[in-house]
Design a protein around this motif. Structure first.
Motif, short mmCIF file in Angstrom:
data_model
loop_
_atom_site.label_atom_id
_atom_site.label_comp_id
_atom_site.label_asym_id
_atom_site.label_seq_id
_atom_site.Cartn_x
_atom_site.Cartn_y
_atom_site.Cartn_z
N PRO A 25 50.67 -18.85 -33.43
CA PRO A 25 51.91 -19.29 -32.77
C PRO A 25 51.63 -20.19 -31.58
CG PRO A 25 51.39 -17.06 -32.09
CD PRO A 25 50.34 -17.46 -33.09
N ILE A 26 52.64 -20.97 -31.25
CA ILE A 26 52.55 -21.80 -30.05
C ILE A 26 53.79 -21.57 -29.19
CG2 ILE A 26 51.08 -23.57 -31.09
CD1 ILE A 26 53.56 -25.37 -31.26
N GLY A 27 53.64 -21.82 -27.91
CA GLY A 27 54.70 -21.72 -26.93
C GLY A 27 54.18 -22.31 -25.63
N PRO A 28 54.14 -23.65 -25.57
CA PRO A 28 53.59 -24.32 -24.38
C PRO A 28 54.32 -23.92 -23.11
CG PRO A 28 54.02 -25.89 -26.16
CD PRO A 28 54.61 -24.58 -26.57
N PRO A 29 53.65 -23.90 -21.97
CA PRO A 29 52.27 -24.35 -21.78
C PRO A 29 51.22 -23.27 -21.99
CG PRO A 29 53.21 -23.86 -19.63
CD PRO A 29 54.30 -23.58 -20.68
N GLY A 30 51.59 -22.01 -22.11
CA GLY A 30 50.60 -20.93 -22.16
C GLY A 30 50.04 -20.60 -23.51
N LYS A 31 50.71 -20.93 -24.59
CA LYS A 31 50.27 -20.60 -25.94
C LYS A 31 50.20 -21.90 -26.75
CE LYS A 31 49.91 -16.63 -28.34
NZ LYS A 31 48.51 -16.28 -28.41
N LEU A 32 48.97 -22.37 -27.03
CA LEU A 32 48.79 -23.67 -27.68
C LEU A 32 48.22 -23.58 -29.08
CD1 LEU A 32 47.45 -25.65 -24.60
CD2 LEU A 32 49.80 -25.53 -25.46
N GLY A 33 47.86 -22.40 -29.54
CA GLY A 33 47.38 -22.23 -30.90
C GLY A 33 45.97 -22.72 -31.14
N ILE A 34 45.64 -22.83 -32.42
CA ILE A 34 44.31 -23.28 -32.84
C ILE A 34 44.45 -24.66 -33.47
CG2 ILE A 34 42.34 -22.85 -34.36
CD1 ILE A 34 42.94 -19.84 -34.03
N HIS A 35 43.66 -25.60 -33.01
CA HIS A 35 43.70 -26.97 -33.51
C HIS A 35 42.51 -27.20 -34.44
CE1 HIS A 35 46.67 -29.08 -30.73
NE2 HIS A 35 46.77 -27.80 -30.47
N GLY A 36 42.81 -27.73 -35.65
CA GLY A 36 41.77 -28.10 -36.59
C GLY A 36 41.60 -27.11 -37.72
N PHE A 61 34.75 -34.18 -30.91
CA PHE A 61 35.72 -33.79 -29.88
C PHE A 61 36.10 -34.92 -28.93
CE2 PHE A 61 33.00 -30.21 -31.00
CZ PHE A 61 33.93 -29.27 -31.41
N GLN A 62 37.31 -34.77 -28.40
CA GLN A 62 37.81 -35.65 -27.34
C GLN A 62 38.66 -34.79 -26.41
OE1 GLN A 62 39.47 -39.53 -28.50
NE2 GLN A 62 41.30 -38.92 -27.42
N TRP A 63 38.63 -35.09 -25.14
CA TRP A 63 39.46 -34.34 -24.19
C TRP A 63 40.94 -34.57 -24.46
CZ3 TRP A 63 37.28 -30.48 -22.27
CH2 TRP A 63 36.00 -30.51 -21.72
N PHE A 64 41.72 -33.49 -24.33
CA PHE A 64 43.17 -33.55 -24.46
C PHE A 64 43.77 -32.79 -23.29
CE2 PHE A 64 47.17 -31.68 -26.15
CZ PHE A 64 47.85 -32.86 -26.34
N ASP A 65 44.67 -33.42 -22.56
CA ASP A 65 45.29 -32.80 -21.38
C ASP A 65 46.28 -31.71 -21.79
OD1 ASP A 65 43.91 -34.34 -19.51
OD2 ASP A 65 45.40 -35.94 -19.57
N THR A 66 46.16 -30.56 -21.15
CA THR A 66 47.06 -29.44 -21.40
C THR A 66 47.52 -28.87 -20.05
OG1 THR A 66 45.16 -27.93 -21.56
CG2 THR A 66 46.04 -28.83 -23.63
N PRO A 67 48.37 -29.62 -19.34
CA PRO A 67 48.80 -29.20 -18.01
C PRO A 67 49.43 -27.81 -18.01
CG PRO A 67 49.74 -31.34 -18.60
CD PRO A 67 49.02 -30.82 -19.79
N SER A 68 49.10 -27.06 -17.00
CA SER A 68 49.64 -25.72 -16.75
C SER A 68 49.14 -24.63 -17.69
CB SER A 68 51.17 -25.73 -16.76
OG SER A 68 51.65 -26.61 -15.77
N HIS A 69 48.17 -24.93 -18.56
CA HIS A 69 47.62 -23.85 -19.39
C HIS A 69 46.76 -22.98 -18.50
CE1 HIS A 69 45.26 -21.70 -22.39
NE2 HIS A 69 46.34 -21.84 -23.14
N PRO A 70 46.88 -21.65 -18.61
CA PRO A 70 46.15 -20.76 -17.68
C PRO A 70 44.63 -20.80 -17.80
CG PRO A 70 47.41 -19.49 -19.31
CD PRO A 70 47.79 -20.92 -19.49
N ALA A 71 44.07 -21.11 -18.98
CA ALA A 71 42.61 -21.13 -19.14
C ALA A 71 41.99 -22.43 -18.62
CB ALA A 71 42.22 -20.92 -20.60
N SER A 72 42.67 -23.56 -18.84
CA SER A 72 42.20 -24.85 -18.36
C SER A 72 43.26 -25.90 -18.64
CB SER A 72 40.88 -25.26 -19.04
OG SER A 72 41.08 -25.46 -20.42
N GLU A 73 43.22 -26.96 -17.88
CA GLU A 73 44.24 -28.00 -18.02
C GLU A 73 43.82 -29.14 -18.93
OE1 GLU A 73 46.17 -29.07 -14.38
OE2 GLU A 73 47.20 -27.14 -14.41
N LYS A 74 42.74 -28.94 -19.67
CA LYS A 74 42.34 -29.86 -20.72
C LYS A 74 41.59 -29.05 -21.77
CE LYS A 74 38.14 -31.40 -18.38
NZ LYS A 74 37.38 -32.53 -17.88
N LYS A 75 41.54 -29.59 -22.98
CA LYS A 75 40.89 -28.90 -24.09
C LYS A 75 40.03 -29.86 -24.87
CE LYS A 75 43.43 -25.33 -23.10
NZ LYS A 75 42.87 -24.18 -22.43
N ALA A 76 39.03 -29.33 -25.57
CA ALA A 76 38.19 -30.11 -26.46
C ALA A 76 38.90 -30.17 -27.81
CB ALA A 76 36.82 -29.48 -26.59
#
Length: 104
Positions: A25-36, A61-76
């Protein structure tokens, strides 16, 4: 705990991003799911230390901005997952076990 190695069967596809599936499931900004699908990155676990980006010899991989996510504000983000050579370097260096690699 780490990424669910069976997420491809256990989760529903809820969207697509940069040519790869997103498993909910997803529910931004805290729940972004699994990509790929070939190279899965659990965005909710990823802490963006960059070890996978540095270890990957084929630039999956490439950096992707994920503002306000509790683990980090960017993802691989595995935007080039089809280039994966299954060396498992990314899996081996991820400090939070957020990556799972399986051939198609």
């Amino acid at each position: 705990m780490g990424i669910d190695p069976n997420y491809r069967q256990n989760r529903q596809v809820v969207g697509e991003h940069e040519g790869h599936k997103i498993y909910g499931p997803i529910g931004p900004p805290g729940k972004l799911g699994i990509h790929g699908t070939i190279v899965g990155v659990d965005f909710d676990l990823c802490i963006a230390d960059g070890s996978c980006i540095n270890a990957c010899p084929v630039n999956v991989f490439q950096w992707f901005d994920t503002p306000s996510h509790p683990a980090s504000e960017k993802k691989a983000d595995p935007i080039n997952e089809k280039s994966c050579i299954f060396c498992m370097a990314c899996v081996n260096v991820c400090p939070v076990a957020a990556i799972d690699v399986k051939p198609p």
